[in-house]
Enzyme design. Structure first.
Site, PDB file in Angstrom:
ATOM      1  N   HIS A  80     -17.721  -4.158  -5.720  1.00  0.00           N
ATOM      2  CA  HIS A  80     -19.054  -4.145  -5.096  1.00  0.00           C
ATOM      3  C   HIS A  80     -19.944  -3.240  -5.942  1.00  0.00           C
ATOM      4  O   HIS A  80     -19.917  -2.015  -5.815  1.00  0.00           O
ATOM      5  CB  HIS A  80     -18.928  -3.592  -3.663  1.00  0.00           C
ATOM      6  CG  HIS A  80     -20.183  -3.740  -2.853  1.00  0.00           C
ATOM      7  ND1 HIS A  80     -20.245  -3.383  -1.523  1.00  0.00           N
ATOM      8  CD2 HIS A  80     -21.407  -4.209  -3.166  1.00  0.00           C
ATOM      9  CE1 HIS A  80     -21.463  -3.612  -1.051  1.00  0.00           C
ATOM     10  NE2 HIS A  80     -22.185  -4.111  -2.033  1.00  0.00           N
ATOM     11  N   ASP A  81     -20.718  -3.846  -6.843  1.00  0.00           N
ATOM     12  CA  ASP A  81     -21.559  -3.055  -7.755  1.00  0.00           C
ATOM     13  C   ASP A  81     -22.614  -4.000  -8.306  1.00  0.00           C
ATOM     14  O   ASP A  81     -22.719  -5.146  -7.849  1.00  0.00           O
ATOM     15  CB  ASP A  81     -20.670  -2.452  -8.867  1.00  0.00           C
ATOM     16  CG  ASP A  81     -21.248  -1.156  -9.434  1.00  0.00           C
ATOM     17  OD1 ASP A  81     -22.464  -1.109  -9.677  1.00  0.00           O
ATOM     18  OD2 ASP A  81     -20.482  -0.207  -9.656  1.00  0.00           O
ATOM     19  N   ILE A  82     -23.356  -3.583  -9.321  1.00  0.00           N
ATOM     20  CA  ILE A  82     -24.343  -4.496  -9.890  1.00  0.00           C
ATOM     21  C   ILE A  82     -23.606  -5.631 -10.621  1.00  0.00           C
ATOM     22  O   ILE A  82     -22.436  -5.457 -11.028  1.00  0.00           O
ATOM     23  CB  ILE A  82     -25.319  -3.761 -10.834  1.00  0.00           C
ATOM     24  CG1 ILE A  82     -24.566  -3.101 -11.992  1.00  0.00           C
ATOM     25  CG2 ILE A  82     -26.138  -2.734 -10.071  1.00  0.00           C
ATOM     26  CD1 ILE A  82     -25.493  -2.568 -13.093  1.00  0.00           C
ATOM     27  N   PRO A  83     -24.261  -6.796 -10.770  1.00  0.00           N
ATOM     28  CA  PRO A  83     -23.559  -7.967 -11.310  1.00  0.00           C
ATOM     29  C   PRO A  83     -22.826  -7.733 -12.630  1.00  0.00           C
ATOM     30  O   PRO A  83     -21.665  -8.149 -12.788  1.00  0.00           O
ATOM     31  CB  PRO A  83     -24.687  -8.999 -11.470  1.00  0.00           C
ATOM     32  CG  PRO A  83     -25.667  -8.627 -10.400  1.00  0.00           C
ATOM     33  CD  PRO A  83     -25.642  -7.130 -10.318  1.00  0.00           C
ATOM     34  N   ARG A  94      -0.720  -8.444  13.043  1.00  0.00           N
ATOM     35  CA  ARG A  94       0.314  -7.653  13.720  1.00  0.00           C
ATOM     36  C   ARG A  94       1.205  -8.570  14.548  1.00  0.00           C
ATOM     37  O   ARG A  94       0.728  -9.566  15.093  1.00  0.00           O
ATOM     38  CB  ARG A  94      -0.319  -6.614  14.657  1.00  0.00           C
ATOM     39  CG  ARG A  94      -1.104  -5.515  13.922  1.00  0.00           C
ATOM     40  CD  ARG A  94      -0.207  -4.627  13.068  1.00  0.00           C
ATOM     41  NE  ARG A  94      -0.932  -3.572  12.393  1.00  0.00           N
ATOM     42  CZ  ARG A  94      -1.501  -3.650  11.184  1.00  0.00           C
ATOM     43  NH1 ARG A  94      -1.438  -4.794  10.506  1.00  0.00           N
ATOM     44  NH2 ARG A  94      -2.106  -2.629  10.656  1.00  0.00           N
ATOM     45  N   THR A 112     -11.839  -5.984   8.496  1.00  0.00           N
ATOM     46  CA  THR A 112     -11.136  -6.144   9.776  1.00  0.00           C
ATOM     47  C   THR A 112     -11.022  -4.824  10.543  1.00  0.00           C
ATOM     48  O   THR A 112     -10.600  -4.805  11.688  1.00  0.00           O
ATOM     49  CB  THR A 112      -9.735  -6.752   9.557  1.00  0.00           C
ATOM     50  OG1 THR A 112      -9.122  -6.090   8.445  1.00  0.00           O
ATOM     51  CG2 THR A 112      -9.803  -8.214   9.263  1.00  0.00           C
ATOM     52  N   GLY A 146       0.437  -5.518   5.604  1.00  0.00           N
ATOM     53  CA  GLY A 146       0.789  -4.280   4.911  1.00  0.00           C
ATOM     54  C   GLY A 146       1.772  -3.439   5.694  1.00  0.00           C
ATOM     55  O   GLY A 146       2.985  -3.613   5.593  1.00  0.00           O
ATOM     56  N   ARG A 147       1.247  -2.517   6.510  1.00  0.00           N
ATOM     57  CA  ARG A 147       2.111  -1.557   7.198  1.00  0.00           C
ATOM     58  C   ARG A 147       3.258  -2.151   8.000  1.00  0.00           C
ATOM     59  O   ARG A 147       4.350  -1.580   7.972  1.00  0.00           O
ATOM     60  CB  ARG A 147       1.242  -0.614   8.048  1.00  0.00           C
ATOM     61  CG  ARG A 147       0.519   0.396   7.171  1.00  0.00           C
ATOM     62  CD  ARG A 147      -0.655   1.029   7.874  1.00  0.00           C
ATOM     63  NE  ARG A 147      -1.734   0.072   8.053  1.00  0.00           N
ATOM     64  CZ  ARG A 147      -2.926   0.368   8.556  1.00  0.00           C
ATOM     65  NH1 ARG A 147      -3.187   1.609   8.954  1.00  0.00           N
ATOM     66  NH2 ARG A 147      -3.863  -0.549   8.669  1.00  0.00           N
ATOM     67  N   ASP A 150       0.845  -1.200   0.000  1.00  0.00           N
ATOM     68  CA  ASP A 150       0.000   0.000   0.000  1.00  0.00           C
ATOM     69  C   ASP A 150       0.876   1.244   0.000  1.00  0.00           C
ATOM     70  O   ASP A 150       1.153   1.837   1.052  1.00  0.00           O
ATOM     71  CB  ASP A 150      -0.941  -0.027   1.210  1.00  0.00           C
ATOM     72  CG  ASP A 150      -1.950  -1.160   1.135  1.00  0.00           C
ATOM     73  OD1 ASP A 150      -2.442  -1.427   0.023  1.00  0.00           O
ATOM     74  OD2 ASP A 150      -2.231  -1.783   2.166  1.00  0.00           O
ATOM     75  N   ASP A 191      -6.588  -6.598  -4.949  1.00  0.00           N
ATOM     76  CA  ASP A 191      -7.506  -6.368  -3.817  1.00  0.00           C
ATOM     77  C   ASP A 191      -8.278  -5.081  -4.075  1.00  0.00           C
ATOM     78  O   ASP A 191      -7.987  -4.038  -3.515  1.00  0.00           O
ATOM     79  CB  ASP A 191      -6.687  -6.276  -2.521  1.00  0.00           C
ATOM     80  CG  ASP A 191      -7.543  -5.897  -1.317  1.00  0.00           C
ATOM     81  OD1 ASP A 191      -8.762  -6.133  -1.345  1.00  0.00           O
ATOM     82  OD2 ASP A 191      -6.971  -5.364  -0.345  1.00  0.00           O
ATOM     83  N   LEU A 192      -9.266  -5.185  -4.977  1.00  0.00           N
ATOM     84  CA  LEU A 192     -10.036  -3.985  -5.320  1.00  0.00           C
ATOM     85  C   LEU A 192     -11.464  -4.065  -4.774  1.00  0.00           C
ATOM     86  O   LEU A 192     -12.253  -3.154  -4.987  1.00  0.00           O
ATOM     87  CB  LEU A 192      -9.992  -3.758  -6.836  1.00  0.00           C
ATOM     88  CG  LEU A 192      -8.555  -3.432  -7.276  1.00  0.00           C
ATOM     89  CD1 LEU A 192      -8.421  -3.429  -8.786  1.00  0.00           C
ATOM     90  CD2 LEU A 192      -8.082  -2.101  -6.714  1.00  0.00           C
ATOM     91  N   LYS A 193     -11.745  -5.149  -4.076  1.00  0.00           N
ATOM     92  CA  LYS A 193     -13.020  -5.285  -3.337  1.00  0.00           C
ATOM     93  C   LYS A 193     -14.217  -4.798  -4.158  1.00  0.00           C
ATOM     94  O   LYS A 193     -14.912  -3.852  -3.791  1.00  0.00           O
ATOM     95  CB  LYS A 193     -12.950  -4.512  -2.017  1.00  0.00           C
ATOM     96  CG  LYS A 193     -11.860  -4.987  -1.065  1.00  0.00           C
ATOM     97  CD  LYS A 193     -11.968  -4.305   0.278  1.00  0.00           C
ATOM     98  CE  LYS A 193     -10.902  -4.767   1.244  1.00  0.00           C
ATOM     99  NZ  LYS A 193      -9.540  -4.377   0.872  1.00  0.00           N
TER     100      LYS A 193
HETATM  101  O1  C5P Z   1      -1.401  -2.327   6.860  1.00  0.00           O
HETATM  102  P1  C5P Z   1      -2.265  -3.512   7.161  1.00  0.00           P
HETATM  103  O2  C5P Z   1      -1.476  -4.773   7.467  1.00  0.00           O
HETATM  104  O3  C5P Z   1      -3.323  -3.225   8.183  1.00  0.00           O
HETATM  105  O4  C5P Z   1      -2.988  -3.788   5.779  1.00  0.00           O
HETATM  106  C1  C5P Z   1      -3.993  -4.727   5.594  1.00  0.00           C
HETATM  107  C2  C5P Z   1      -4.326  -4.811   4.143  1.00  0.00           C
HETATM  108  O5  C5P Z   1      -5.377  -5.728   3.959  1.00  0.00           O
HETATM  109  C3  C5P Z   1      -4.771  -3.489   3.544  1.00  0.00           C
HETATM  110  O6  C5P Z   1      -4.236  -3.442   2.230  1.00  0.00           O
HETATM  111  C4  C5P Z   1      -6.270  -3.589   3.501  1.00  0.00           C
HETATM  112  O7  C5P Z   1      -6.797  -2.890   2.398  1.00  0.00           O
HETATM  113  C5  C5P Z   1      -6.483  -5.079   3.339  1.00  0.00           C
HETATM  114  N1  C5P Z   1      -7.731  -5.611   3.892  1.00  0.00           N
HETATM  115  C6  C5P Z   1      -8.121  -5.452   5.190  1.00  0.00           C
HETATM  116  N2  C5P Z   1      -9.306  -5.961   5.632  1.00  0.00           N
HETATM  117  C7  C5P Z   1     -10.112  -6.624   4.811  1.00  0.00           C
HETATM  118  C8  C5P Z   1      -9.721  -6.808   3.483  1.00  0.00           C
HETATM  119  C9  C5P Z   1      -8.508  -6.290   3.052  1.00  0.00           C
HETATM  120  O8  C5P Z   1      -7.370  -4.869   5.975  1.00  0.00           O
HETATM  121  N3  C5P Z   1     -11.234  -7.161   5.265  1.00  0.00           N
END
Ligand code: C5P
Length: 258
Positions: A86-89, A208, A146, A237-238, A33, A82-84
């Site tokens: 969410h729209d019409i089919p 984490r 999450t 990510g982070r 990210d 990971d573009l999630k």
């Molecule tokens: O930085 P961090 O480890 O929190 O990043 C988590 C990654 O997972 C982010 O890219 C976030 O968009 C993605 N994600 C998420 N929760 C979801 C789906 C995807 O945190 N339910």
């Protein structure tokens, strides 16, 4: 649970020990990210071979587009868009076709988009892969983000039922629509595994290391806890991208899984 991550041992609630063919490295998907294509490429080159996959999210994709996915070819087994969606089919189907053509091997949609939307995504993924002569991507459904907890789910989103029950209901619905798995927190992983069986892919963000900062994530756990609970892949990510030494951060995570 905010701020500090509880030790994995504290979080264990009699979770099952699930063995799988994937090794620690294979399970780790790095969520890159960042805003800048140069920094992104540098991270991919640094971490290639050390992780099982790379994830491109909206932050980078909306800035640089398909080049972000194209650059990942051959860099890791899993290329996660990971573009999630969410729209019409029909719109989601078109989006999925484009992502398959750009080389994604793992794609997600929101379960909240409903059955017709998930089926359209599944059909589009299969048809486009067939047209291109490539392996169909894994298609997974995002359940409850999450970054939400039960209080936010009820008071902000208006879903007034136990969070885990909603996650399981969406996981079952995704499976019924022919999806390969779900994205959920590791706190629900064992229950999903029980409900959906061994072949269903469980991907857990909100990861984490013990004692580290959760940031905006609410439902967090350690890498080892996630895998013990039944996660196939962990998305981080982070803790990697913002580390002084991302390669070392990756190694620590992988070591903690082995
Ligand atoms: O930085 P961090 O480890 O929190 O990043 C988590 C990654 O997972 C982010 O890219 C976030 O968009 C993605 N994600 C998420 N929760 C979801 C789906 C995807 O945190 N339910």
């Amino acid at each position: 649970m905010r701020g500090e991550v509880r030790e994995a041992a504290e979080q264990e609630k009699g979770g099952q020990n699930r063995r799988s063919a994937l090794c620690g490295k294979d399970r780790l998907i790095a969520a890159l990210d960042v805003d800048d294509l140069g920094r992104y490429k540098e991270l991919v080159r640094t971490l290639s071979g050390a992780v099982g996959g790379f994830k491109v999210g909206m932050r980078l994709y909306y800035r640089v587009g398909p080049e972000a996915l194209a650059f990942l070819r051959g860099m890791a087994p899993v290329i996660f868009a990971d573009l999630k969606l969410h729209d019409i089919p029909s719109t989601v189907g078109g989006g999925v076709r484009a992502l398959v053509a750009h080389g994604a091997t793992l794609i997600n949609v929101h379960a909240a988009g409903g059955k017709d939307m998930m089926r359209a995504a599944r059909e589009a993924a299969a048809a486009e892969a067939d047209r291109l002569g490539v392996t169909p991507p894994k298609l997974v459904a995002v359940t409850v983000l999450t970054s939400l907890d039960e209080e936010a789910l009820a008071n902000q989103i208006g879903i007034r039922e136990p969070l885990q029950a909603r996650v399981i209901a969406w996981a079952r619905m995704a499976q019924e629509c022919g999806l390969d798995g779900v994205v959920a927190s590791s706190l629900e992983a064992a229950a999903i595994r029980k409900a959906c069986g061994p072949g269903f892919v469980i991907i857990t963000p909100g990861i984490r290391m013990p004692g580290s900062h959760a940031g905006d994530q609410r439902r967090v756990a350690t890498p080892a806890h996630a895998v013990r609970e039944g996660a196939d892949y962990i998305v981080v990510g982070r803790p990697v991208v913002e580390a002084e030494d991302p390669a070392r951060a990756v190694k620590e995570i992988v070591d903690s899984l082995e």
